[in-house]
Enzyme design. Structure first.
Site: not given
Ligand code: GLC
Length: 556
Positions: A208, A261
């Site tokens: 993310d 790894e």
């Molecule tokens: C990313 C995710 C989104 C989330 C944000 C914060 O963009 O795709 O859904 O709200 O990160 O984690």
């Protein structure tokens, strides 16, 4: 040219994103879960996807529906147990399906034990695991806040912790405090938690907001973005201090080294990064290939989101594809995305007819495609009545009215025409309402209609999986002599495919005789054509029509 035999699984795969709350409920709480996904594995195998990416399943207070993680190694009871996950993983592997988990390392939940310790006092050993800063003078330029940084979800990126008198940073919800990767202990802790999942046997992570993971050490104010046309204030700043800091690459390399790894044991693990970045910058997220492995040392697949936001016209998309292809490191493997849980549904954005053209594009371009659940049956944005809105965020994304959030693209999968569409039992209230056309538009109905979006998707995905030209062939755009048409070649050693896409609702006549005199139809968007096309110098495309053609050597 990369012969198919030498390709890695993630280069050949179609990735399918599952929003776990929304695929299938198995226990009658109206929320999708892991045993529900398990029930649908055969369907997923049957549409020829190869890898499942699950949005977060970790324990979470769900302020951002799992993107606020309270325990990186656990499974939230809403989704089931760790045993349920292991069963899903094993059953997926038994079907030769990979499982990729979402990793949210930029921020934790404010209920994560690390943050609870960190906020306990200014002298707590974990204080420095998060980004804390003193107030500034309340009559100063930032009105008391540490600087002018803003949250993607609206408002300042800082919240005061009254007990300790400092602000903590959060570029998303106030419940998502950001970790401080300038403290090496934080990365060590995150790697340790990643290791747990890798030992359990997952096939990789989708990371993310990977480009946000480290911030300017001096917390400098961000300058206004020149030419900002108004709208969400977050978009009015030039994010030179909150995103894409040079130090982020060392963090990504450390994550990748951990995956490597485990890959060395024979099961190759993949690193996908969420990267909303321009081409030239995106290319840096592949890292370098000093070891000449051909797969770099950072993300295998830094997401290329350009198709999600692209104005939908043939010449613009052609230029975008060409520019992206040209920007990649010579060894860098491309990837394409048309939709996800944060952005408008494909069928809503381009309309149902162009959605087929877009799907043909996605599944015939060079590179790994990622598909969002439900797009294969043409699911569209579902209008959510104000009283049923669940996404707590006032989202600053271009596609959504701030007060409505992202719920419209997260509605339950439409499996059949029974009450609740087979997503949950008929006496259960699903966590978000179903589309009002679900009785006509669902998997069961489409499985018995050979011209449905689902058939189209499956035929194309099947063709892709079997065609060296589509998996590995070189890409080159072709002049078709019509502004509304984008045509390109995918040329393998022994196969040459020509893809011709009409981006308009009007018929078009194109001349492709420079490529070949004649060709045979492999797939058309209407699933109606077959046989040979004898005159490529005068080829008529119907409205919204796309064709995948094979150029027989004898014709060429
Ligand atoms: C990313 C995710 C989104 C989330 C944000 C914060 O963009 O795709 O859904 O709200 O990160 O984690």
């Amino acid at each position: 040219m990369n012969p198919v035999e030498n390709m890695r699984w993630w280069q050949k795969a179609i990735v399918y994103q599952i929003y776990p709350r929304s695929l299938q409920d198995s226990n009658g709480d109206g929320i999708g879960d892991l045993p529900g996904i398990l029930q649908r594995l055969d369907y997923l195998k049957g549409i020829h996807v190869d890898a499942l990416w699950l949005s977060p399943i970790n324990p979470s207070p769900m302020h951002d529906f799992g993107y606020d993680v309270a325990d990186y190694t656990g499974v939230d009871p809403i989704f089931g147990s760790l045993d349920d996950f292991m069963r899903l993983l094993n059953e997926a592997h038994a079907r030769d399906l990979k499982v990729i988990l979402d990793l949210v390392p930029n921020h934790t939940s404010d209920e994560h034990p690390w943050f609870m310790e960190s906020r306990a006092s200014r002298t707590n050993p974990k204080r420095d695991w998060y980004i804390w800063s003193d107030p500034t003078p309340s009559d100063g330029p930032n009105g008391g806040l540490p600087n002018n940084w803003l949250s993607f979800f609206g408002g300042p990126a800082w919240t005061l912790d009254p007990a300790t008198g400092q602000y903590y940073l959060h570029q998303f919800d106030t419940h998502q405090p950001e970790l401080n990767y300038r403290n090496p202990e934080v990365l060590e802790a995150m790697l340790a938690d990643m290791r747990v999942w890798l030992e359990r046997g997952i096939d990789g992570f989708r990371v993310d907001v990977i480009w946000l993971m480290i911030k300017d050490a001096a917390l400098r104010d961000e300058p206004p973005l020149a030419g900002w046309g108004g709208g969400a204030p977050h978009r009015g700043l030039d994010h030179i201090y909150t995103g894409n800091q040079p130090e982020v690459h060392a963090i990504i390399r450390a994550m990748r080294a951990l995956l490597d790894e485990f890959s060395a044991g024979g099961q190759e693990r993949v690193l996908m990064g969420e990267t909303y970045l321009p081409n030239a910058v995106l290319a840096e997220y592949y890292g370098s290939d000093a070891a000449a492995t051909g797969v770099g040392d950072e993300c295998h697949l830094p997401f290329n989101f350009q198709l999600i936001g692209a104005p939908w016209n043939a010449q613009g998309v052609r230029k975008m594809v060409d520019d992206y292809e040209a920007s990649l490191p010579a060894w860098g493997w491309p990837n394409w995305v048309l939709g996800n849980h944060d952005r408008i549904r494909l069928a809503t954005r381009v309309g149902p007819d162009q959605a087929r053209v877009a799907t043909m594009l996605l599944l015939t371009l060079r590179g790994t495609p990622t598909c969002y659940y439900g797009d294969e049956i043409g699911m569209h944005n579902v209008e959510i009545p104000a009283e049923l809105v669940r996404d707590p965020q006032a989202v600053n994304l271009p596609d959504f009215a701030a007060e409505l959030g992202r719920d419209p693209v997260r509605t339950p999968m439409q499996w059949d025409d029974s009450p609740n569409a087979g997503f949950c039992a008929s006496d259960v209230i699903p966590w978000l309402p179903l589309a009002d056309d679900y009785a006509q538009n669902n998997v069961l109905v489409q499985e018995s209609d050979p011209q449905s979006p689902l058939w189209f998707y499956r035929v194309l995905a099947d063709l892709r999986s079997k065609s060296p030209a589509l998996l590995a062939g070189a890409y080159s755009a072709v002049d078709a002599g019509a502004d509304n048409v984008f045509a390109y070649l995918r040329a393998g050693d022994e196969q040459r495919f020509l893809v011709v896409l009409n981006f308009s609702a009007e018929a078009q006549v194109v001349n492709l005789s420079a490529v070949a005199a004649a060709a045979s139809v492999l797939v058309d968007t209407a699933l109606a054509k077959q046989g040979d096309l004898h005159f490529l110098r005068n080829l008529r495309l119907g409205p919204n029509e796309g064709l995948v053609l094979s150029i027989d050597a004898a014709f060429g």
